[in-house]
Design a protein around this motif. Sequence first.
Motif, PDB file in Angstrom:
ATOM      1  N   GLY A  90      -3.394  14.300  -0.254  1.00 22.83           N
ATOM      2  CA  GLY A  90      -2.104  14.002   0.337  1.00 22.83           C
ATOM      3  C   GLY A  90      -1.228  15.123   0.613  1.00 22.83           C
ATOM      4  N   LEU A  91      -1.605  16.321   0.092  1.00 18.57           N
ATOM      5  CA  LEU A  91      -0.822  17.583   0.589  1.00 18.57           C
ATOM      6  C   LEU A  91      -1.304  18.620   1.630  1.00 18.57           C
ATOM      7  CD1 LEU A  91       0.693  18.165  -3.031  1.00 18.57           C
ATOM      8  CD2 LEU A  91       1.938  16.961  -1.137  1.00 18.57           C
ATOM      9  N   ILE A  92      -2.468  18.339   1.953  1.00 20.80           N
ATOM     10  CA  ILE A  92      -3.247  19.143   2.808  1.00 20.80           C
ATOM     11  C   ILE A  92      -3.109  18.720   4.220  1.00 20.80           C
ATOM     12  CG2 ILE A  92      -5.687  20.219   3.400  1.00 20.80           C
ATOM     13  CD1 ILE A  92      -4.555  20.634   0.511  1.00 20.80           C
ATOM     14  N   GLY A  93      -2.415  19.749   4.799  1.00 20.87           N
ATOM     15  CA  GLY A  93      -1.778  19.453   6.401  1.00 20.87           C
ATOM     16  C   GLY A  93      -3.325  19.732   7.154  1.00 20.87           C
ATOM     17  N   PRO A  94      -2.996  19.278   8.465  1.00 22.38           N
ATOM     18  CA  PRO A  94      -4.181  19.479   9.381  1.00 22.38           C
ATOM     19  C   PRO A  94      -4.500  20.861   9.576  1.00 22.38           C
ATOM     20  CG  PRO A  94      -1.889  18.860  10.546  1.00 22.38           C
ATOM     21  CD  PRO A  94      -1.769  18.830   8.999  1.00 22.38           C
ATOM     22  N   GLY A  95      -5.733  21.163  10.199  1.00 22.11           N
ATOM     23  CA  GLY A  95      -6.160  22.387  10.539  1.00 22.11           C
ATOM     24  C   GLY A  95      -7.440  22.354  11.171  1.00 22.11           C
ATOM     25  N   GLY A  96      -8.131  23.530  11.319  1.00 24.31           N
ATOM     26  CA  GLY A  96      -9.408  23.664  12.344  1.00 24.31           C
ATOM     27  C   GLY A  96     -10.696  23.683  11.234  1.00 24.31           C
ATOM     28  N   GLN A  97     -10.613  23.400  10.115  1.00 26.11           N
ATOM     29  CA  GLN A  97     -11.541  23.174   9.430  1.00 26.11           C
ATOM     30  C   GLN A  97     -11.576  22.162   8.649  1.00 26.11           C
ATOM     31  OE1 GLN A  97      -8.997  25.235   7.959  1.00 26.11           O
ATOM     32  NE2 GLN A  97     -10.080  26.982   7.937  1.00 26.11           N
ATOM     33  N   ILE A  98     -13.156  21.735   8.231  1.00 26.39           N
ATOM     34  CA  ILE A  98     -13.352  20.677   7.228  1.00 26.39           C
ATOM     35  C   ILE A  98     -12.820  21.286   5.915  1.00 26.39           C
ATOM     36  CG2 ILE A  98     -15.013  19.448   5.908  1.00 26.39           C
ATOM     37  CD1 ILE A  98     -16.548  19.273   8.618  1.00 26.39           C
ATOM     38  N   VAL A  99     -12.189  20.336   4.997  1.00 36.87           N
ATOM     39  CA  VAL A  99     -12.046  21.058   3.676  1.00 36.87           C
ATOM     40  C   VAL A  99     -12.339  20.067   2.657  1.00 36.87           C
ATOM     41  CG1 VAL A  99      -9.731  21.205   2.185  1.00 36.87           C
ATOM     42  CG2 VAL A  99      -9.704  21.403   4.730  1.00 36.87           C
ATOM     43  N   GLN A 100     -13.168  20.655   1.607  1.00 35.75           N
ATOM     44  CA  GLN A 100     -13.627  19.756   0.568  1.00 35.75           C
ATOM     45  C   GLN A 100     -12.571  19.890  -0.601  1.00 35.75           C
ATOM     46  OE1 GLN A 100     -17.393  21.143  -0.252  1.00 35.75           O
ATOM     47  NE2 GLN A 100     -17.999  21.697   1.780  1.00 35.75           N
ATOM     48  N   ILE A 101     -12.283  18.793  -0.995  1.00 33.49           N
ATOM     49  CA  ILE A 101     -11.288  18.722  -2.145  1.00 33.49           C
ATOM     50  C   ILE A 101     -11.984  18.136  -3.264  1.00 33.49           C
ATOM     51  CG2 ILE A 101      -8.926  17.599  -2.963  1.00 33.49           C
ATOM     52  CD1 ILE A 101      -8.231  17.741   0.075  1.00 33.49           C
ATOM     53  N   THR A 102     -12.195  18.676  -4.403  1.00 30.02           N
ATOM     54  CA  THR A 102     -13.061  18.139  -5.718  1.00 30.02           C
ATOM     55  C   THR A 102     -12.268  18.464  -6.870  1.00 30.02           C
ATOM     56  OG1 THR A 102     -14.061  20.388  -5.616  1.00 30.02           O
ATOM     57  CG2 THR A 102     -15.038  18.818  -4.453  1.00 30.02           C
ATOM     58  N   ALA A 103     -12.766  18.002  -7.881  1.00 24.94           N
ATOM     59  CA  ALA A 103     -12.096  18.146  -9.121  1.00 24.94           C
ATOM     60  C   ALA A 103     -13.101  17.960 -10.219  1.00 24.94           C
ATOM     61  CB  ALA A 103     -10.937  17.223  -9.589  1.00 24.94           C
ATOM     62  N   ASP A 104     -13.199  18.414 -11.327  1.00 24.53           N
ATOM     63  CA  ASP A 104     -13.809  18.180 -12.527  1.00 24.53           C
ATOM     64  C   ASP A 104     -13.280  18.421 -13.709  1.00 24.53           C
ATOM     65  OD1 ASP A 104     -16.537  17.941 -13.729  1.00 24.53           O
ATOM     66  OD2 ASP A 104     -16.937  20.198 -13.848  1.00 24.53           O
ATOM     67  N   ALA A 105     -13.700  17.998 -14.668  1.00 25.23           N
ATOM     68  CA  ALA A 105     -13.029  17.825 -15.999  1.00 25.23           C
ATOM     69  C   ALA A 105     -13.997  18.315 -17.103  1.00 25.23           C
ATOM     70  CB  ALA A 105     -12.479  16.579 -16.603  1.00 25.23           C
ATOM     71  N   HIS A 106     -13.846  19.214 -18.131  1.00 28.44           N
ATOM     72  CA  HIS A 106     -14.786  19.496 -19.236  1.00 28.44           C
ATOM     73  C   HIS A 106     -13.835  19.629 -20.439  1.00 28.44           C
ATOM     74  CE1 HIS A 106     -13.658  23.807 -19.421  1.00 28.44           C
ATOM     75  NE2 HIS A 106     -13.523  23.648 -17.959  1.00 28.44           N
ATOM     76  N   ASP A 107     -14.602  19.648 -21.399  1.00 26.61           N
ATOM     77  CA  ASP A 107     -14.119  19.813 -22.910  1.00 26.61           C
ATOM     78  C   ASP A 107     -14.042  21.186 -23.325  1.00 26.61           C
ATOM     79  OD1 ASP A 107     -14.086  17.032 -23.119  1.00 26.61           O
ATOM     80  OD2 ASP A 107     -15.992  16.769 -24.085  1.00 26.61           O
ATOM     81  N   MET A 108     -12.828  21.166 -24.056  1.00 24.02           N
ATOM     82  CA  MET A 108     -12.551  22.742 -24.799  1.00 24.02           C
ATOM     83  C   MET A 108     -12.949  22.104 -26.305  1.00 24.02           C
ATOM     84  SD  MET A 108      -9.321  24.550 -23.242  1.00 24.02           S
ATOM     85  CE  MET A 108      -8.172  23.167 -23.750  1.00 24.02           C
ATOM     86  N   ASP A 109     -13.729  22.945 -27.029  1.00 27.42           N
ATOM     87  CA  ASP A 109     -14.019  22.580 -28.443  1.00 27.42           C
ATOM     88  C   ASP A 109     -12.824  22.588 -29.218  1.00 27.42           C
ATOM     89  OD1 ASP A 109     -15.117  22.420 -30.800  1.00 27.42           O
ATOM     90  OD2 ASP A 109     -17.106  23.733 -30.407  1.00 27.42           O
ATOM     91  N   ARG A 110     -12.599  21.443 -29.886  1.00 25.81           N
ATOM     92  CA  ARG A 110     -11.431  21.505 -30.737  1.00 25.81           C
ATOM     93  C   ARG A 110     -11.375  22.469 -31.865  1.00 25.81           C
ATOM     94  NH1 ARG A 110      -7.583  17.410 -30.207  1.00 25.81           N
ATOM     95  NH2 ARG A 110      -8.418  16.054 -28.705  1.00 25.81           N
ATOM     96  N   GLU A 111     -12.634  22.716 -32.222  1.00 18.75           N
ATOM     97  CA  GLU A 111     -12.842  23.521 -33.607  1.00 18.75           C
ATOM     98  C   GLU A 111     -12.702  25.094 -33.335  1.00 18.75           C
ATOM     99  OE1 GLU A 111     -16.527  22.759 -35.249  1.00 18.75           O
ATOM    100  OE2 GLU A 111     -16.090  20.314 -35.365  1.00 18.75           O
ATOM    101  N   VAL A 112     -12.796  25.415 -32.040  1.00 18.91           N
ATOM    102  CA  VAL A 112     -12.446  26.917 -31.859  1.00 18.91           C
ATOM    103  C   VAL A 112     -11.442  27.230 -30.687  1.00 18.91           C
ATOM    104  CG1 VAL A 112     -14.956  27.308 -31.861  1.00 18.91           C
ATOM    105  CG2 VAL A 112     -14.037  26.679 -29.825  1.00 18.91           C
ATOM    106  N   TYR A 113     -10.801  26.165 -30.176  1.00 15.91           N
ATOM    107  CA  TYR A 113      -9.601  26.613 -29.308  1.00 15.91           C
ATOM    108  C   TYR A 113      -8.399  27.083 -30.295  1.00 15.91           C
ATOM    109  CZ  TYR A 113      -5.749  25.518 -26.118  1.00 15.91           C
ATOM    110  OH  TYR A 113      -4.538  25.703 -25.251  1.00 15.91           O
ATOM    111  N   ALA A 114      -7.726  27.967 -29.925  1.00 11.74           N
ATOM    112  CA  ALA A 114      -6.831  28.483 -30.743  1.00 11.74           C
ATOM    113  C   ALA A 114      -5.373  28.644 -29.656  1.00 11.74           C
ATOM    114  CB  ALA A 114      -7.061  30.146 -31.094  1.00 11.74           C
TER     115      ALA A 114
END
Length: 121
Positions: A90-114
């Motif tokens: 919703g925040l990408i304005g018009p322009g001269g090229q196609i835009v790919q908007i993507t998202a991914d989610a992954h886990d951080m290991d609770r046992e090693v996160y500091a």
Amino acid sequence: MPHLRIEYSENMAGRFDGAGLAQAACDALLSSGVFNPPDSIKVRLIPVQHFRVGSGADHGFVHAELAMLSGRDKPTKQRLTEALVLAMSGLIGPGGQIVQITADAHDMDREVYAKRLLPVA
């Protein structure tokens, strides 16, 4: 936790407001009800100067990579990534090229996160 890194191609310059995009992404995570306290969410935008789309086409991209402590199920992760794509789109304005908007989610290991919070001086 969580950490949200939003990379975007530099050919997207002028098509969105960086502060607004960071705020919208943060708001999407806050409104999910998954993360508490709110200040645990960290969002950063990273421009990518050198990139290539396979065909060499002049496409742009915005990609959100959500890293969060392990333990959340796939439907929750999917809900979060879909909310991020919707918020950013919703925040990408018009322009001269196609835009790919993507998202991914992954886990951080609770046992090693500091993490350590330093007090105010």
